[in-house]
Every structure is written in structure tokens, then in C-alpha cells.
Design an enzyme around this catalytic site. Structure first.
Site, short mmCIF file in Angstrom:
data_model
loop_
_atom_site.label_atom_id
_atom_site.label_comp_id
_atom_site.label_asym_id
_atom_site.label_seq_id
_atom_site.Cartn_x
_atom_site.Cartn_y
_atom_site.Cartn_z
N GLY A 149 0.90 -1.28 -0.16
CA GLY A 149 -0.03 0.03 -0.14
C GLY A 149 0.95 1.20 0.02
N CYS A 150 0.39 2.26 -0.86
CA CYS A 150 1.54 3.56 -0.93
C CYS A 150 1.65 4.17 0.34
CB CYS A 150 0.82 4.31 -2.04
SG CYS A 150 -0.89 4.90 -1.77
N ASN A 151 0.69 4.55 1.06
CA ASN A 151 0.94 5.09 2.16
C ASN A 151 1.43 4.10 3.47
OD1 ASN A 151 -0.85 7.07 1.82
ND2 ASN A 151 -2.79 5.89 2.03
N THR A 154 5.44 3.99 2.53
CA THR A 154 6.02 5.23 2.68
C THR A 154 6.47 5.49 4.12
OG1 THR A 154 4.87 6.35 0.70
CG2 THR A 154 5.92 7.80 2.22
#
Length: 347
Positions: A149-151, A154
Site C-alpha cells: 500500500g502506498c501510504n 512510505t
């Protein structure tokens, strides 16, 4: 050797980004693209920027259509890939860009997603510091990979070095992310309409309910956190793509600023795609547009007793499609950087 590729969900944002990157990859060749409601249309009619793939037509997303390829990338809505992947050959490299195979805990899946649980695959964030090394070691020769998942990736990349080195505490992490609406996909959704976001910053999933929270906690546990607690607030801002993540954690008492910086430097010194910026420098989302890079700025707030990280990624590249291709490169024994760029697009 050129590896044949099928991309399911090719009409969406993540699918389109996969295709854009693969079209420039020296060792991957897109043979098949599939969709749901757009099946039967020419790919270029729904992804008009992909001119080099204008010869492809979107097929139905079925195991029969996807079988027979060396690599299958899935860019499907959450909950749609689990049943499908069970019917793909074991020798095929399958990389799922959805959430279906990210979480090791079935209880976390039930609490944040619901529906059938299909088990966890190798997690596709190669640079992630984990106990004993890096996550890339778990991707070598893998045939089932869960892109992140991108969040979640990160925040994990931002804080895992400090957890692993024992310089930050895991019990009071606060992360506020400015995110572009492309992370929510192409489906029409009132809060993501231009009229709703232009000139505005809109928080959502406030109060510990965002689905990426257990994924963040899982990554930090791999780095050595015992009971990580994260207060995560995403904010939609008017940029089509990008994440700017400000993540802070309590400094372990007695830890110097030099020791903090050393932890992040040691974690990412040799990484081609994760770069720690010089002291006093902080990234912008514009600096990573179209690139597979994560740029991290680091500071110690002495008055508050906290470490502050500011991380910029392109949510569709390093946050999704780039991470998927980077992980596939490792699994296939290709150069990890093949088909991926560290250079963004400016202005």
C-alpha cells in the site's frame, strides 16, 4: 530472455502505470491486458497516453486469459484478486498490487477489510530494513509477491531505520500524509471530484480507521518493534499523484542527533531508490514525479524529544507499480533497477 507479461486491471491508474513502466523495460514484454467493464475496448481508448501499446485490446479478467504468461501483475480492487490467484500456475510469477495478500494477520484483515482471507505473500518493499537484513532477501526467487500500500510503505521506509537501530520508540508514532486522489483509483467518488478538492485539503479515514495502519505496524514489527502504535491521518490535496509524509516518533532518551542520522544513513547508503537528503534538506512531491524514488528528509526536534521524517514518493510509481516491478526484477534474477528511473519529471 524476454519474459511475457499479462496485466489485469489495465484500465485503472495502477494498471496504466504498470504498463507505462513495463513498456520501457528491456526484459519484460506486455502480451495481454485485461479489464472488467472496459473489456473489449482498445487499450489506447482508455489509456490514451500509452501509444506504444495501441495494438492491445482489453480482454476479460479470467484465469484462462492470464495463464500462459511468465509474469502476471494484478491491479484489481481489494478483494478481487484472492480467488483469482488460486487458479494461476504455481510457476508463474504473480505480483498483486491490491491488498489481498499483504497482511500476515487474519484478524487484521477481518478488522480493516473483511471478506475472505487468502494469506500473506512476500512483501514487495525491497529496501525495507528488517531484523537480519532487508526485505529484498525474501523476494529472491519468489513466485507470489504482494506489492505494498502506498501510504504504508512510505511510512515504513521513513521510520523502520530508527526502529531497527533502537533510536526511536514505536509506541507513539504520528503520521500525517498529504496524498493525491489517484491513490483512490479511477472510480467516480464524490469526495475526489475536482470541484471538491481544487483549492482545498480534505482529511479522510480519521481516527485510526485507515486500512493501511495494520500494514504499517506489520512492517515496523519486522524491524523489531514490539507493539507499534500509529496515529495516521491522510489528507487529500489537489495534486493528481504524490505523497508527502510527515512521520514523527519519540526519541529514545539519551540518543544524539548524530546517532539518529547514522541509523538512516546506514540503512539506505547503498540503495538505488531510497535516498536520505543532506541535513536541513526536505523533499517535495514534485521531485519524485514519475520516478521510483523515495526521498527522505530527517530532523531531530530537541524541544519535543521527537525524530521528524518528511518523505516524498510518487504513489503510482514507488508506492505501487514501481515497487511491483522492482520486486519482480529481484524475483526473476534481473537487475533490480531494470525499467525504473530515479529521475522525476519537472516542472
Amino acid at each position: 530472455m524476454v519474459f511475457s507479461v499479462a496485466v489485469a486491471g489495465a484500465s485503472g491508474y495502477a494498471g496504466g502505470e504498470l504498463l507505462r513502466l513495463i513498456s520501457g523495460h528491456p526484459d519484460l514484454e506486455v502480451r495481454t491486458v485485461t479489464a472488467h467493464s472496459n473489456a473489449g475496448q482498445r487499450l489506447v481508448d482508455v489509456q490514451p497516453h500509452l501509444r506504444s501499446l495501441a495494438h492491445l485490446t482489453l480482454g476479460d479478467t479470467t484465469p484462462e486469459t492470464l495463464a500462459g504468461h511468465d509474469v502476471v501483475f494484478l491491479a484489481l480492487p481489494h478483494g478481487a484478486s484472492g480467488a483469482l490467484t488460486a487458479h494461476l500456475p504455481a510457476e508463474t510469477l504473480v505480483v498483486d498490487c491490491g491488498a489481498d495478500h499483504r497482511l500476515e494477520s487474519e484478524a487484521d484483515w477481518a478488522a480493516f477489510y473483511g471478506g475472505d482471507y487468502y494469506g500473506a505473500w512476500a512483501y514487495g518493499v525491497p529496501e525495507l530494513p528488517v531484523a537480519g537484513g532487508k526485505q529484498r532477501d525474501r523476494l529472491v526467487r519468489a513466485r507470489r509477491i504482494a506489492a505494498p500500500g502506498c501510504n504504508a510503505s512510505t511510512v515504513a521506509l521513513a521510520l523502520a531505520p530508527g526502529i531497527l537501530a533502537g533510536v526511536i520508540e514505536a509506541e507513539d508514532i504520528v503520521a500525517v500524509l498529504a496524498v493525491g486522489p489517484s491513490g483512490a483509483g479511477k472510480s467516480l467518488n464524490l469526495p475526489n471530484l475536482a470541484a471538491e478538492i481544487l483549492g482545498s485539503a480534505n482529511p479522510y479515514a480519521v481516527g485510526g480507521v485507515h486500512r493501511h495502519i495494520p500494514e504499517m505496524q506489520q512492517s515496523l514489527r519486522w524491524a523489531g518493534a514490539v507493539n507499534p502504535t500509529i496515529s495516521f491521518t491522510p489528507v487529500i490535496v489537489p495534486m493528481s499523484r504524490g505523497i508527502l509524509a510527515t512521520a514523527t516518533a519519540r526519541l529514545v532518551p539519551g540518543t544524539s542527533a548524530a546517532a539518529v542520522r547514522d541509523a538512516w544513513e546506514r540503512a539506505y547508503a547503498d540503495e538505488p531508490f531510497v535516498h536520505l537528503l543532506p541535513a536541513g534538506h526536505f523533499p517535495r512531491t514534485a521531485d519524485v514525479l514519475g520516478a521510483n524514488t523515495a526521498l527522505i528528509g530527517l530532523a531531530v526536534d530537541e524541544a519535543a524529544g521527537r525524530v521528524v521524517t518528511v518523505t516524498a514518493v510518487d504513489n503510482l510509481v514507488k508506492g505501487t507499480a514501481g515497487a511491483a516491478i522492482q520486486s519482480a526484477n529481484i524475483a526473476l534474477g534481473l537487475p533490480e533497477t531494470a525499467g525504473l528511473s530515479t529521475n522525476g519529471v519537472a516542472p
